[in-house]
Design a protein around this motif. Sequence first.
Motif, PDB file in Angstrom:
ATOM      1  N   ASN A  43       1.074  -1.531   0.298  1.00  0.00           N
ATOM      2  CA  ASN A  43      -0.221   0.090   0.006  1.00  0.00           C
ATOM      3  C   ASN A  43       0.568   1.649  -0.151  1.00  0.00           C
ATOM      4  O   ASN A  43       1.769   1.880   0.876  1.00  0.00           O
ATOM      5  N   PRO A  44       0.998   1.766  -1.296  1.00  0.00           N
ATOM      6  CA  PRO A  44       1.513   3.352  -0.564  1.00  0.00           C
ATOM      7  C   PRO A  44       1.289   4.486  -0.107  1.00  0.00           C
ATOM      8  O   PRO A  44       2.774   4.802   0.116  1.00  0.00           O
ATOM      9  N   ASN A  45       0.290   4.229   0.369  1.00  0.00           N
ATOM     10  CA  ASN A  45       0.130   5.571   1.437  1.00  0.00           C
ATOM     11  C   ASN A  45       0.662   5.051   2.620  1.00  0.00           C
ATOM     12  O   ASN A  45       0.825   5.684   3.417  1.00  0.00           O
ATOM     13  N   ILE A  46       0.737   4.246   2.512  1.00  0.00           N
ATOM     14  CA  ILE A  46       0.366   3.544   4.173  1.00  0.00           C
ATOM     15  C   ILE A  46       2.781   3.721   4.353  1.00  0.00           C
ATOM     16  O   ILE A  46       3.045   3.548   4.999  1.00  0.00           O
ATOM     17  N   LEU A  48       4.288   5.583   2.762  1.00  0.00           N
ATOM     18  CA  LEU A  48       4.779   6.852   2.183  1.00  0.00           C
ATOM     19  C   LEU A  48       4.578   7.580   3.995  1.00  0.00           C
ATOM     20  O   LEU A  48       5.995   7.867   3.928  1.00  0.00           O
ATOM     21  N   GLU A  49       3.856   6.746   4.939  1.00  0.00           N
ATOM     22  CA  GLU A  49       4.226   7.094   6.046  1.00  0.00           C
ATOM     23  C   GLU A  49       5.130   6.667   7.135  1.00  0.00           C
ATOM     24  O   GLU A  49       5.416   7.426   7.690  1.00  0.00           O
ATOM     25  N   CYS A  68       0.237   1.575  -6.954  1.00  0.00           N
ATOM     26  CA  CYS A  68       0.502   3.265  -6.944  1.00  0.00           C
ATOM     27  C   CYS A  68      -1.608   3.288  -7.898  1.00  0.00           C
ATOM     28  O   CYS A  68      -2.122   4.012  -7.231  1.00  0.00           O
ATOM     29  N   HIS A  71      -4.165   2.416  -5.185  1.00  0.00           N
ATOM     30  CA  HIS A  71      -4.593   3.071  -4.719  1.00  0.00           C
ATOM     31  C   HIS A  71      -4.272   4.386  -4.803  1.00  0.00           C
ATOM     32  O   HIS A  71      -4.942   5.725  -3.488  1.00  0.00           O
ATOM     33  N   GLN A  72      -4.305   4.830  -6.082  1.00  0.00           N
ATOM     34  CA  GLN A  72      -4.988   6.488  -5.802  1.00  0.00           C
ATOM     35  C   GLN A  72      -3.819   7.387  -5.513  1.00  0.00           C
ATOM     36  O   GLN A  72      -3.636   8.333  -5.006  1.00  0.00           O
ATOM     37  N   SER A  73      -2.241   6.868  -5.434  1.00  0.00           N
ATOM     38  CA  SER A  73      -1.248   7.328  -5.295  1.00  0.00           C
ATOM     39  C   SER A  73       0.053   8.035  -5.855  1.00  0.00           C
ATOM     40  O   SER A  73       0.124   7.660  -6.801  1.00  0.00           O
ATOM     41  N   ASN A  74      -0.208   8.682  -5.780  1.00  0.00           N
ATOM     42  CA  ASN A  74       0.750   9.894  -6.399  1.00  0.00           C
ATOM     43  C   ASN A  74       2.690  10.116  -5.876  1.00  0.00           C
ATOM     44  O   ASN A  74       3.170  10.610  -5.851  1.00  0.00           O
ATOM     45  N   LEU A  75       2.890   8.610  -5.355  1.00  0.00           N
ATOM     46  CA  LEU A  75       4.076   8.600  -4.377  1.00  0.00           C
ATOM     47  C   LEU A  75       5.214   8.758  -4.613  1.00  0.00           C
ATOM     48  O   LEU A  75       6.000   9.667  -4.862  1.00  0.00           O
TER      49      LEU A  75
END
Length: 254
Positions: A43-46, A48-49, A68, A71-75
């Motif tokens: 999970n790219p959002n996790i 990033l955290e 990405c 998960h609609q992530s722009n990491l």
Amino acid sequence: MISHLAKTEIFSLYVIEESVAANAIANHLHHHTDFILAGSQNNPNIALEEILKKERFPDAVIVNVEVCAAHQSNLPELITNHTSLIITSQSPEDAVLAFSYNAVDFLINPICLTQLNYTLDKVRAGKYPERHNDGPRHFYIQSEAKGKMIRLNHDDVFYIEACQNYVTIHLEKSKYVTYLTMKELEQKLSNTSFLRIHKSHLVNESKIHSVDGDYVILENNFFLKIGANYKESMLASLYPNFFISKRGGFKVAK
């Protein structure tokens, strides 16, 4: 004289991939004493955290762009200026995204571990470029005449062709036959401008005029077939010198 061994620099690698791919990469890192796994997430959002909580950014981050997107992530955009970014995808067309993120490399999923080794070399070279000096730009072969050695400059060689238990080295207006296998030559010419594009051909990248579908076209208008098992690694090798607009509209030839 007392020999002082240089301290091995340790590089940290964070992996944002599906679990199967992440586990394969983690297992592969056991073969590299200078790389440690800084963490992994699907999970790219996790991810990033976790990365932001660390004292410093990892030296490199492998990011699967399809994960990405799911998960609609722009990491990748958020971390590209802070680490050596390595983009992975199942689609060769995503090489364009890797370019736009200024990634150090682009890898096709499932990741070829041999190609991953080359990528890790790029991470090392990017951090310590002074350690990676250019090697000789020539080599010697034994000619058909007994006891005679011939010096060949890399820049003069167009391609090398396997012929049973010997190879033919093709220059612009001449060629040389020597008793070597393709595997031996590929090993000796590793980390040079020569690319393996087929089980029977090594090509000097500096002599490539264009790549058209399944063919490499050399500056002398000679066409060489790209082997299906070599196409992905060849395109990955060309990627760092691939300039293309970020505005899109490009499709990688299949």
